[in-house]
Design a protein around this motif. Structure first.
Motif, mmCIF file in Angstrom:
data_model
loop_
_atom_site.group_PDB
_atom_site.id
_atom_site.type_symbol
_atom_site.label_atom_id
_atom_site.label_comp_id
_atom_site.label_asym_id
_atom_site.label_seq_id
_atom_site.Cartn_x
_atom_site.Cartn_y
_atom_site.Cartn_z
ATOM 1 N N PRO A 370 0.802 -1.230 0.000
ATOM 2 C CA PRO A 370 0.000 0.000 0.000
ATOM 3 C C PRO A 370 0.834 1.280 0.000
ATOM 4 C CG PRO A 370 -0.089 -1.090 2.144
ATOM 5 C CD PRO A 370 0.552 -2.055 1.192
ATOM 6 N N THR A 371 2.088 1.206 0.483
ATOM 7 C CA THR A 371 2.924 2.411 0.480
ATOM 8 C C THR A 371 3.383 2.760 -0.936
ATOM 9 O OG1 THR A 371 5.021 1.232 0.842
ATOM 10 C CG2 THR A 371 3.750 1.855 2.801
ATOM 11 N N ASP A 372 3.319 1.795 -1.832
ATOM 12 C CA ASP A 372 3.599 2.046 -3.255
ATOM 13 C C ASP A 372 2.305 2.316 -4.021
ATOM 14 O OD1 ASP A 372 6.330 1.949 -3.364
ATOM 15 O OD2 ASP A 372 6.442 -0.187 -3.827
ATOM 16 N N ALA A 373 1.265 1.526 -3.704
ATOM 17 C CA ALA A 373 0.016 1.604 -4.451
ATOM 18 C C ALA A 373 -0.715 2.933 -4.240
ATOM 19 C CB ALA A 373 -0.892 0.448 -4.052
ATOM 20 N N ALA A 374 -0.718 3.421 -2.998
ATOM 21 C CA ALA A 374 -1.460 4.653 -2.700
ATOM 22 C C ALA A 374 -0.943 5.855 -3.489
ATOM 23 C CB ALA A 374 -1.439 4.936 -1.192
ATOM 24 N N PRO A 375 0.366 6.125 -3.513
ATOM 25 C CA PRO A 375 0.861 7.254 -4.318
ATOM 26 C C PRO A 375 0.579 7.091 -5.812
ATOM 27 C CG PRO A 375 2.515 6.583 -2.721
ATOM 28 C CD PRO A 375 1.456 5.533 -2.710
ATOM 29 N N VAL A 376 0.614 5.848 -6.298
ATOM 30 C CA VAL A 376 0.290 5.591 -7.703
ATOM 31 C C VAL A 376 -1.132 6.050 -8.003
ATOM 32 C CG1 VAL A 376 -0.189 3.784 -9.392
ATOM 33 C CG2 VAL A 376 1.895 3.683 -8.052
ATOM 34 N N LEU A 377 -2.062 5.631 -7.145
ATOM 35 C CA LEU A 377 -3.469 5.967 -7.359
ATOM 36 C C LEU A 377 -3.711 7.470 -7.218
ATOM 37 C CD1 LEU A 377 -6.141 4.589 -8.007
ATOM 38 C CD2 LEU A 377 -6.630 4.543 -5.553
ATOM 39 N N ILE A 378 -3.066 8.084 -6.235
ATOM 40 C CA ILE A 378 -3.244 9.524 -6.030
ATOM 41 C C ILE A 378 -2.748 10.312 -7.241
ATOM 42 C CG2 ILE A 378 -2.395 11.498 -4.691
ATOM 43 C CD1 ILE A 378 -2.550 9.708 -2.224
ATOM 44 N N ALA A 379 -1.555 9.974 -7.726
ATOM 45 C CA ALA A 379 -1.006 10.673 -8.890
ATOM 46 C C ALA A 379 -1.892 10.461 -10.119
ATOM 47 C CB ALA A 379 0.411 10.191 -9.181
ATOM 48 N N ALA A 380 -2.371 9.218 -10.295
ATOM 49 C CA ALA A 380 -3.174 8.893 -11.474
ATOM 50 C C ALA A 380 -4.535 9.582 -11.449
ATOM 51 C CB ALA A 380 -3.352 7.376 -11.573
ATOM 52 N N LEU A 381 -5.173 9.615 -10.279
ATOM 53 C CA LEU A 381 -6.503 10.217 -10.184
ATOM 54 C C LEU A 381 -6.457 11.739 -10.158
ATOM 55 C CD1 LEU A 381 -8.367 7.902 -7.624
ATOM 56 C CD2 LEU A 381 -8.718 8.057 -10.092
ATOM 57 N N ALA A 382 -5.391 12.285 -9.565
ATOM 58 C CA ALA A 382 -5.317 13.739 -9.409
ATOM 59 C C ALA A 382 -5.259 14.462 -10.748
ATOM 60 C CB ALA A 382 -4.106 14.109 -8.560
ATOM 61 N N MET A 383 -4.614 13.859 -11.727
ATOM 62 C CA MET A 383 -4.465 14.554 -13.020
ATOM 63 C C MET A 383 -5.794 14.816 -13.712
ATOM 64 S SD MET A 383 -0.924 13.087 -14.577
ATOM 65 C CE MET A 383 0.519 12.947 -13.520
ATOM 66 N N PRO A 384 -6.647 13.804 -13.910
ATOM 67 C CA PRO A 384 -7.924 14.109 -14.564
ATOM 68 C C PRO A 384 -8.867 14.912 -13.674
ATOM 69 C CG PRO A 384 -7.873 11.815 -13.883
ATOM 70 C CD PRO A 384 -6.490 12.351 -13.690
ATOM 71 N N LEU A 385 -8.829 14.673 -12.362
ATOM 72 C CA LEU A 385 -9.781 15.336 -11.470
ATOM 73 C C LEU A 385 -9.414 16.794 -11.202
ATOM 74 C CD1 LEU A 385 -10.573 12.468 -8.921
ATOM 75 C CD2 LEU A 385 -11.841 13.176 -10.962
ATOM 76 N N THR A 386 -8.121 17.126 -11.263
ATOM 77 C CA THR A 386 -7.711 18.529 -11.120
ATOM 78 C C THR A 386 -7.476 19.170 -12.474
ATOM 79 O OG1 THR A 386 -5.344 17.992 -11.007
ATOM 80 C CG2 THR A 386 -6.566 18.018 -8.923
ATOM 81 N N PHE A 387 -7.560 18.373 -13.526
ATOM 82 C CA PHE A 387 -7.311 18.810 -14.900
ATOM 83 C C PHE A 387 -5.920 19.405 -15.024
ATOM 84 C CE2 PHE A 387 -9.666 19.796 -18.929
ATOM 85 C CZ PHE A 387 -10.366 18.603 -18.951
ATOM 86 N N SER A 388 -4.948 18.778 -14.370
ATOM 87 C CA SER A 388 -3.588 19.316 -14.390
ATOM 88 C C SER A 388 -2.566 18.213 -14.156
ATOM 89 C CB SER A 388 -3.423 20.397 -13.325
ATOM 90 O OG SER A 388 -2.073 20.792 -13.209
#
Length: 432
Positions: A370-388
């Motif tokens: 989870p210490t690897d998976a969580a940052p992966v998911l955050i980075a992946a989701l943040a781009m489309p959701l923040t449009f940046s």
């Protein structure tokens, strides 16, 4: 022929002029969609469509020529997908900067990439960034492209209660975009060369037949590049808040290029006995030079294309393949009316398909940790959701360092990652 053989070392690479030319045509057909897609995306930032069309073709040609003639690799270049979307929707429409300042940021990122290549710092940077973050960022760019494609086609629309909602799928733009996506995906599975371009042109012609699109012609003299040529605002790009934008352009280009170079070279058996790519410095400088030239001409970051593997699969082994691709991009300058006839929904299907390819990097993430998976998911989701893309990269770094530190996994951290995370955190706290 002998001159070409000696310069590109064709015999040494066990190839010939005919094979290299065929490989060049093959690579071009697989990536020619950028001629239609890039002007479509950048014109939404307020840039002149015709000028961007010319800048796209010329910047791609410059990148291919430098890569082929100097680095002698069969790797083609053109303005990169994802980075062009970030340019328009993130920097210009999202952050409110002018497109001239955004071009300035592209130029500075290319210049920084050039310096990193000269002083050979690139390997230290690449090795310092954890694989999980690289995977999350690549996937995030794919999801970002998917969101843009769905929005442009009217498949996803704004909703005051839920932020987003399903649009009217009976409308022509949505139907054409989905049809294009289905066709491109199916043709790609069947290994049809030029699947993306076939899908784009097929939808365009179909829309014309049903009266939903106007025919603008096929060939003409190239449009004027004057509206974008040397229009970059270098001083505007030096705004403090633009530093994260310059870093995002640089970071994505650095890892996209390095990953593409190694992947394509491995496919073409161009790596040495130690698994390294000879002349990688020249290849990197070809990329950065093309980015600076592209910014001066009027287009977003130019980078190496993974589609080059199609040419390598056809036998391309030397820079002659890249030179052929460059020549074809120059010939494309005379097809501006055709490019101008391509509607946004025709390119939406192509964007969605590219998103599928990029999101595939999630399969390589370590979901058991989870210490690897969580940052992966955050980075992946943040781009489309923040449009940046920039915000996604920042949140990915911050979450990675915070989670690893709180978990006591200090051995997974290094000075470069910690420093970047602290800088990003400071930006959010003090600059907003």
């Amino acid at each position: 022929m002998k001159l070409l053989d000696n310069y590109f070392k064709l015999t040494e690479q066990k190839t010939n002029v005919k094979t290299e030319v065929i490989a060049g045509f093959t690579t071009f057909l697989t990536m020619a969609y950028i001629i239609f897609v890039n002007p479509s995306i950048l014109s939404e930032a307020g840039m002149d469509y015709g000028a961007v069309f010319v800048a796209t073709c010329v910047a791609a040609a410059i990148g291919c020529f430098v890569m082929g003639l100097w680095a002698n690799y069969p790797i083609a270049q053109a303005p990169g997908m994802g980075l062009n979307a970030f340019f328009t929707y993130g920097v210009v429409l999202g952050m409110g900067y002018t497109w001239e300042a955004a071009l300035g940021a592209v130029f500075f990122s290319g210049f920084a990439f050039f310096l990193l290549s000269i002083f050979k710092i690139r390997e230290w940077i690449i090795n310092s960034i954890p694989l999980s973050l690289r995977l999350g960022i690549a996937a995030g760019i794919g999801l970002f492209l998917a969101m843009i494609a769905l929005k442009n086609a009217g498949i996803v629309v704004a909703n005051p209660a839920t932020y987003v909602a399903l649009g009217d799928l009976s409308e022509p733009p949505a139907l054409y975009a989905l049809l294009g996506f289905f066709v491109i995906t199916a043709l790609s599975y069947l290994r049809v060369t030029g699947a993306v371009m076939i899908g784009i042109l097929g939808v365009t012609v179909l829309a014309m037949l049903f009266g939903h699109n106007q025919y603008g012609g096929i060939m003409s003299m190239p449009p004027s590049i004057a509206p974008t040529f040397m229009a970059m605002d270098l001083m505007g790009a030096l705004d403090v808040a633009m530093l994260s934008v310059i870093f995002a352009f640089l970071f994505v280009d650095l890892f996209d290029t390095s990953g593409t170079l190694v992947g394509v070279a491995h496919r073409g058996k161009l790596l040495d006995e130690n698994g390294k790519l000879p002349r990688i410095g020249r290849a990197m400088m070809a990329d950065s030079t093309a980015s600076m030239a592209g910014a001066a001409l009027g287009t977003s970051t130019t980078t190496s294309y993974i589609e080059s593997t199609a040419g390598i699969a056809s036998g391309g082994r030397t820079g002659l393949t890249a030179v052929v691709v460059g020549l074809l991009f120059l010939i494309s300058l005379f097809f501006a009316p055709l490019a101008g006839s391509i509607p946004a929904y025709a390119t939406a299907g192509a964007l969605l398909y590219v998103a599928v390819l990029m999101a595939g990097s999630l399969a390589h993430a370590n979901w058991e940790d989870p210490t690897d998976a969580a940052p992966v998911l955050i980075a992946a989701l943040a781009m489309p959701l923040t449009f940046s893309i920039a915000e996604g990269i920042a949140l990915g770094f911050i979450s990675y360092v915070a989670i690893k530190a709180l978990s006591g996994r200090f051995s997974d951290l290094n000075p470069a990652v910690i420093t970047l995370a602290l800088l990003f955190a400071a930006k959010f706290l003090f600059l907003g």
